[in-house]
Enzyme design. Structure first.
Site, PDB file in Angstrom:
ATOM      1  N   ASP A  82      49.325  45.012  32.823  1.00 21.24           N
ATOM      2  CA  ASP A  82      48.259  45.545  33.662  1.00 21.24           C
ATOM      3  C   ASP A  82      48.666  45.434  35.126  1.00 21.24           C
ATOM      4  O   ASP A  82      49.690  44.838  35.478  1.00 21.24           O
ATOM      5  CB  ASP A  82      46.947  44.789  33.416  1.00 21.24           C
ATOM      6  N   LYS A  83      47.840  46.015  35.971  1.00 20.34           N
ATOM      7  CA  LYS A  83      48.027  45.996  37.422  1.00 20.34           C
ATOM      8  C   LYS A  83      46.695  45.695  38.069  1.00 20.34           C
ATOM      9  O   LYS A  83      45.646  46.050  37.548  1.00 20.34           O
ATOM     10  CB  LYS A  83      48.577  47.352  37.873  1.00 20.34           C
ATOM     11  N   HIS A  84      46.751  45.052  39.213  1.00 24.15           N
ATOM     12  CA  HIS A  84      45.524  44.852  39.993  1.00 24.15           C
ATOM     13  C   HIS A  84      45.803  45.091  41.460  1.00 24.15           C
ATOM     14  O   HIS A  84      46.872  44.781  41.972  1.00 24.15           O
ATOM     15  CB  HIS A  84      44.943  43.453  39.806  1.00 24.15           C
ATOM     16  N   SER A  85      44.790  45.645  42.137  1.00 23.14           N
ATOM     17  CA  SER A  85      44.856  45.843  43.577  1.00 23.14           C
ATOM     18  C   SER A  85      43.830  44.942  44.239  1.00 23.14           C
ATOM     19  O   SER A  85      42.737  44.729  43.698  1.00 23.14           O
ATOM     20  CB  SER A  85      44.564  47.303  43.932  1.00 23.14           C
ATOM     21  N   THR A 122      37.545  50.716  40.855  1.00 20.13           N
ATOM     22  CA  THR A 122      37.913  51.620  39.767  1.00 20.13           C
ATOM     23  C   THR A 122      36.796  51.737  38.738  1.00 20.13           C
ATOM     24  O   THR A 122      36.602  52.795  38.130  1.00 20.13           O
ATOM     25  CB  THR A 122      39.217  51.135  39.097  1.00 20.13           C
ATOM     26  N   ARG A 170      29.554  37.649  45.908  1.00 19.27           N
ATOM     27  CA  ARG A 170      30.499  37.715  47.031  1.00 19.27           C
ATOM     28  C   ARG A 170      30.329  39.014  47.812  1.00 19.27           C
ATOM     29  O   ARG A 170      30.455  39.044  49.036  1.00 19.27           O
ATOM     30  CB  ARG A 170      31.936  37.620  46.518  1.00 19.27           C
ATOM     31  N   SER A 185      39.271  35.422  41.036  1.00 21.65           N
ATOM     32  CA  SER A 185      38.545  36.561  40.477  1.00 21.65           C
ATOM     33  C   SER A 185      39.492  37.522  39.776  1.00 21.65           C
ATOM     34  O   SER A 185      39.271  37.924  38.633  1.00 21.65           O
ATOM     35  CB  SER A 185      37.787  37.289  41.588  1.00 21.65           C
ATOM     36  N   LYS A 189      39.984  37.614  35.239  1.00 26.65           N
ATOM     37  CA  LYS A 189      39.775  38.840  34.445  1.00 26.65           C
ATOM     38  C   LYS A 189      41.052  39.244  33.741  1.00 26.65           C
ATOM     39  O   LYS A 189      41.053  39.622  32.570  1.00 26.65           O
ATOM     40  CB  LYS A 189      39.282  39.974  35.348  1.00 26.65           C
ATOM     41  N   LYS A 190      42.161  39.201  34.470  1.00 24.04           N
ATOM     42  CA  LYS A 190      43.416  39.645  33.887  1.00 24.04           C
ATOM     43  C   LYS A 190      43.900  38.708  32.784  1.00 24.04           C
ATOM     44  O   LYS A 190      44.373  39.161  31.742  1.00 24.04           O
ATOM     45  CB  LYS A 190      44.477  39.774  34.982  1.00 24.04           C
TER      46      LYS A 190
END
Length: 439
Positions: A82-85, A122, A170, A185, A189-190
């Protein structure tokens, strides 16, 4: 142990114990800790910070607060990645990255977040697709990820539920930019998604939560260290957010742009460069590519063959969206009542942008939340956004505004004009990816 004592300890600058953090997170999960107490805790962390041990403890507690996905018996023939920004403006990378990695042999159960502050989320983007079940059951998530190779969903109540409460509070309590809270955070999740590898896009600039490169580098080191400690291979790219990333800003507008990208109709150069960089890192981390050149070749084939588009279409249909969505997205996505360009008051070259102000203008239009239970207007936003270095004239507007009322359009017009700086000389092109950080 009392929640107010934990808050007081952190307020006074003390290092919290693992037991205190576990207790507070458990209270957030079972609602024995109130929203006001969570807001006070996040403000204390924002002001006093957390060291690496505390951040790791907070991440692990949030990860364990709910279900953890297990892919070991699901018959997958490739790695889970996966990827996160960390949050951007006009950043639709996730929408195209997930099907691209799926087309290259990966499996991407992407747990996406809502918009935070001035940045888009997203989750809000995919919710603009009619019928799309953004909060599916775990069984449906497993099935769609297996069949389509990817599933972009929101954070269900079963996955890191403590973080879900923290995340919403937040957003409305002025504590979004806290480094430990961002790290915990994202990673909770990841990690709950059962990943083998994670690539992170950590933004830096006037439109990012981390405006300073050294600060972003510190966050990257923290997050890769926490991920490594949890047994997940991870790398972070430090990337530019001193201007709108793609052509569009807005939920439905970015979904339409993603479909256009996957079809090959329009690929914004900056968006494409960042997408290829992140996908390439993910393929190498998981062993799906030997090096940068191999990764690039595989990604280009996935785009040119239409395989990535097919994966996106299969994901949408599998999660309840229209079966022919990618054939005619404009027939399904909501449209704004007013669509009109905004022109600058002088000609010249765009020398800079106040990207945060542009993102905050989405709140004025109604496309971002003012409070955590507000439903955003999916139709509003901007298209054809100008880039730093481009020439602005009577024929080239700053952007096309999509608004629901004349008043909202007028406010957006004024804010956009003040957010874009214009000079007589074209500025030098800047980097999109500054550097890579590993644990």
């Amino acid at each position: 142990m009392l929640a107010q004592e934990v808050i007081r300890h952190k307020r006074d600058g003390q290092k919290l114990t693992d037991e205190e953090i576990e207790f507070f997170v458990k209270g957030a999960t079972d609602w024995s800790v109130s929203e006001s107490q969570i807001a006070a805790f996040t403000m204390a962390v924002f002001l006093r910070g957390m060291d690496l041990d505390e951040t790791v403890a907070l991440t692990r507690a949030m990860t364990r607060s709910g279900e953890m996905l297990d892919w070991s018996d699901k018959g997958l023939d490739g790695p889970v990645v996966d990827k996160h920004s960390s949050g951007g403006v006009g950043d639709s990378v996730s929408l195209v990255l997930a099907p691209l990695l799926a087309a290259c042999g990966g499996y991407v159960p992407m747990i996406a977040g809502r918009g935070l502050g001035h940045t888009g989320g997203t989750f809000d983007k995919i919710e603009s697709i009619p019928g799309y079940a953004a909060m599916p059951s775990s069984e449906r998530l497993y099935a769609v990820t297996r069949d389509a190779g990817c599933a972009i969903i929101g954070q269900t109540g079963d996955l890191a539920p403590a973080d879900k409460r923290f995340y919403a509070i937040r957003d409305v309590s002025g504590t979004v930019e806290s480094m430990p809270l961002i790290a915990s955070s994202i990673l909770s999740k990841k990690l709950s998604a059962g990943l083998q590898a994670l690539v992170m896009d950590l933004k830096c600039g006037n439109g990012a939560f981390m405006t300073d490169l050294d600060e972003a580098r510190t966050l990257a080191r923290t997050m890769t260290a926490v991920a490594k400690g949890a047994g997940v291979r991870a790398e972070a790219l430090l990337t530019d957010m001193n201007q709108v990333l793609g052509d569009c800003v807005g939920n439905a507008l970015e979904v339409a742009a993603a479909v256009s990208y996957l079809k090959g109709e329009r690929r914004n150069p900056r968006l494409h460069e960042l997408t290829m960089a992140l996908c390439g890192k993910a393929l190498i981390l998981t062993g799906l590519a030997a090096d940068d050149a191999d990764a690039r070749a595989k990604l280009e084939r996935a785009l040119d063959s239409g395989e990535a588009l097919e994966r996106f279409a299969k994901m949408v249909a599998g999660l309840g969206g229209p079966a022919d969505f990618t054939d005619k997205p404009s027939e399904y996505l909501p449209a704004a009542a007013i669509v009109r360009p905004v022109f600058a008051e002088r000609t010249g070259f765009v020398t800079a942008m106040d990207t945060r102000k542009i993102g905050e203008t989405m709140i004025v239009l109604g496309g971002q939340r003012k409070n955590f239970d507000q439903r955003p207007d999916y139709a509003v936003g901007f298209t054809d956004f100008i880039k730093v270095g481009e020439e602005i004239s009577a024929d080239r507007p700053i952007a096309v505004v999509h608004a629901e009322s004349e008043d909202a359009f007028a406010q957006a017009e004024q804010r956009l004009r003040s957010a874009v700086s214009i000079g007589d000389e074209r500025p030098a092109a800047g980097l999109i990816v500054y550097e890579t950080v590993t644990a």
